[in-house]
Write an enzyme that holds these catalytic residues in place. Structure first.
Site, mmCIF file in Angstrom:
data_model
loop_
_atom_site.group_PDB
_atom_site.id
_atom_site.type_symbol
_atom_site.label_atom_id
_atom_site.label_comp_id
_atom_site.label_asym_id
_atom_site.label_seq_id
_atom_site.Cartn_x
_atom_site.Cartn_y
_atom_site.Cartn_z
ATOM 1 N N GLY A 42 0.821 -1.207 0.000
ATOM 2 C CA GLY A 42 0.000 0.000 0.000
ATOM 3 C C GLY A 42 0.852 1.253 0.000
ATOM 4 O O GLY A 42 1.983 1.259 -0.493
ATOM 5 N N SER A 43 0.334 2.304 0.570
ATOM 6 C CA SER A 43 0.985 3.612 0.534
ATOM 7 C C SER A 43 2.112 3.721 1.551
ATOM 8 O O SER A 43 2.189 2.950 2.516
ATOM 9 C CB SER A 43 -0.044 4.709 0.815
ATOM 10 O OG SER A 43 -0.472 4.632 2.176
ATOM 11 N N GLY B 67 2.341 2.318 5.396
ATOM 12 C CA GLY B 67 3.498 1.595 5.924
ATOM 13 C C GLY B 67 4.030 2.223 7.197
ATOM 14 O O GLY B 67 4.400 1.515 8.146
ATOM 15 N N GLU C 25 5.607 -3.393 0.977
ATOM 16 C CA GLU C 25 5.785 -2.889 -0.381
ATOM 17 C C GLU C 25 4.962 -1.626 -0.493
ATOM 18 O O GLU C 25 3.729 -1.669 -0.493
ATOM 19 C CB GLU C 25 5.344 -3.889 -1.443
ATOM 20 C CG GLU C 25 5.698 -3.382 -2.837
ATOM 21 C CD GLU C 25 4.860 -3.978 -3.949
ATOM 22 O OE1 GLU C 25 4.386 -3.198 -4.801
ATOM 23 O OE2 GLU C 25 4.678 -5.205 -3.954
ATOM 24 N N CYS D 142 1.789 -1.121 -9.160
ATOM 25 C CA CYS D 142 2.877 -0.895 -8.210
ATOM 26 C C CYS D 142 4.173 -0.561 -8.939
ATOM 27 O O CYS D 142 4.918 0.317 -8.522
ATOM 28 C CB CYS D 142 3.076 -2.136 -7.334
ATOM 29 S SG CYS D 142 1.647 -2.564 -6.317
#
Length: 462
Positions: A208-209, A213, A230, A264
């Site tokens: 995600g963002s 994170g 990630e 991504c």
């Protein structure tokens, strides 16, 4: 007080699905069930766990037609592309194939007097927090090795793709994976963070963002729980003067605009050797102009809406700021009449850009790509590395040795040559800088979801 989580369809702006989020007490009960089920799950023979997971994938494939339609409603991907089942199957099959070797002990010495080895043991309970952009494949990256390695799994899917987690869990349960071993849940952010802080899980896999994170790292602080993160990306491509120009245009523009740029490892910055720059730009305009923005259920649509209006607003803002700061847009939005100022967003190519612009520094995650001319490899390397993210880079050249030399100097997780936007399940998927940390897929994907345990057995008493 319960909270309802909604999926607002980008197709028509209506509520497509909604579910009640679990309370903290009920969510803790889910985690407790997963923990209680883990010892009996890992006690099953490895071959049995592999077979059950493969059966789950087979059962999931039986829902592919319905899943493709649901994906279009949930996040806007055109149905002509058929969902994600090809990539999902490739990854699942490879991870099952290498499981025995990946999880085998590393034997240092084994003879009549001593056994020294390093074994791999499951973490315990794994929480997967999945994104909406490739909602099946990103789950599979962690789910397959986690279950095969003997972990139990709790899956929290993105609100935008609420039905995906349910679809996966139903298939795996129908195939024989016990419900306590793999549970799908709807959780609010605060309940998720509270569970992480209470060490309800032994490993958290998040895609995600960067902001998401950071929130997870903050929640996990002091727990010593493992994290696989990630996060964002601003992936570049470099077209050297010896590149196959047509292949480079087709590959990089598809990498930039497929799935409305919501990938991504999507290409967001392209650096072209000055000798090819004008030709590349002209061909890129032609390539993008042929796209058809529209309803994802119409067979001629190649570009659907972005997953949510707020995501499109971010990209529109980046484009507007760049133009105000001197960037030149090359596509007339009037060519794409479906652009409604909301989730349906026309693609855009920007030139005359620089690294001070938001659109060149912040993740866009939408259908916009920036192109700059560079004079040589040195300038290209410096430009590609001038970024807070590091997921992939794509090099286009006829010289593999040259690509290797450039690749060794790039601050990134994966380097492609003459391709982009692809996850090879045999290779480690990882990133650096603000893209995050950890590993998925490949042998290292199993190592990320297990812990080493050393054995030093002296077989004699003297």
């Amino acid at each position: 007080m319960s909270k309802t989580i909604q999926c607002i369809s980008p197709v028509d702006g209506a509520v497509y699905a909604e579910r009640e989020a679990l309370s903290h007490v009920d969510a803790q009960r889910v985690a407790d069930l997963a923990r209680a089920a883990q010892p009996s799950w890992v006690a099953r023979p490895l071959a049995e766990r592999i077979a059950l997971v493969q059966a789950g994938i087979a059962a999931l494939n039986e829902t592919s037609e319905q899943a493709v339609e649901e994906l279009a409603w949930q996040m806007g991907r055109p149905t002509r592309y058929g969902g994600e089942f090809g990539g999902m199957n490739e990854r699942a099959a490879y991870m099952a194939e290498i499981a025995e070797a990946a999880l085998a002990p590393m034997v240092v010495e084994d003879n009549d007097t001593v056994l020294r080895q390093i074994a791999r043991e499951p973490m315990g309970v794994v929480l997967i927090i999945a994104p909406w952009n490739y909602p099946y494949m990103t789950v599979i990256n962690a789910l397959i090795p986690a279950l095969i390695a003997g972990n139990t799994v709790v899956l929290k899917h993105a609100a935008q793709t609420l039905l995906v987690g349910e679809r996966i869990a139903q298939a795996f349960h129908a195939a024989g994976v016990p419900e306590e071993v793999f549970q799908n849940v709807c959780l609010t952010h605060d309940v998720t963070e509270a569970l992480i802080g209470a060490r309800a899980f032994d490993f958290i896999n998040f895609t995600g963002s960067v902001g998401g994170g950071r929130a997870i790292e903050k929640a996990a602080a002091g727990t010593f729980v493992g994290l696989g993160l990630e996060l964002g990306g601003k992936d570049p491509g470099y077209v050297a003067e010896d590149a196959d120009l047509d292949a480079a245009v087709s590959g990089l523009m598809d990498g930039a605009l497929f799935n409305s740029g919501q990938c991504c490892c999507g290409i967001e910055r392209i650096y072209v050797h000055q000798s090819l720059y004008e030709s590349f730009v002209n061909k890129a305009i032609d390539w993008a102009s042929a796209l058809k923005l529209g309803n994802p259920f119409e067979p001629e649509t190649t570009l659907g809406p972005m997953a949510h209006t707020r995501f499109a607003e971010v990209v529109r803002g980046q484009i507007a700021d760049a133009i105000n700061e001197g960037a030149t847009p090359l596509l007339d939005p009037a060519m794409f009449p479906a652009d409604d100022g909301g989730a349906y967003l026309a693609p855009q190519i920007l030139v005359d850009v620089n690294h001070e612009m938001r659109v060149m520094r912040e993740e866009s995650f939408g259908p916009v790509v920036c192109i700059m001319a560079v004079k040589d490899d040195e300038e290209a390397i410096a430009a590609m590395n001038d970024c807070d993210y590091g997921l992939t880079c794509s090099l286009w050249t006829a010289d593999a040795g040259r690509a290797q030399t450039i690749a060794e100097r790039l601050q990134t997780g994966t380097v492609f040559m003459n391709r982009c936007d692809y996850l090879d399940p045999a290779l480690c998927w990882t990133g650096c800088k603000e893209t995050g940390r950890g590993a998925s897929l490949s042998v290292l994907g199993y190592h990320a979801l297990t812990r080493p345990k050393s054995y030093h057995f002296k077989k004699v008493s003297k």
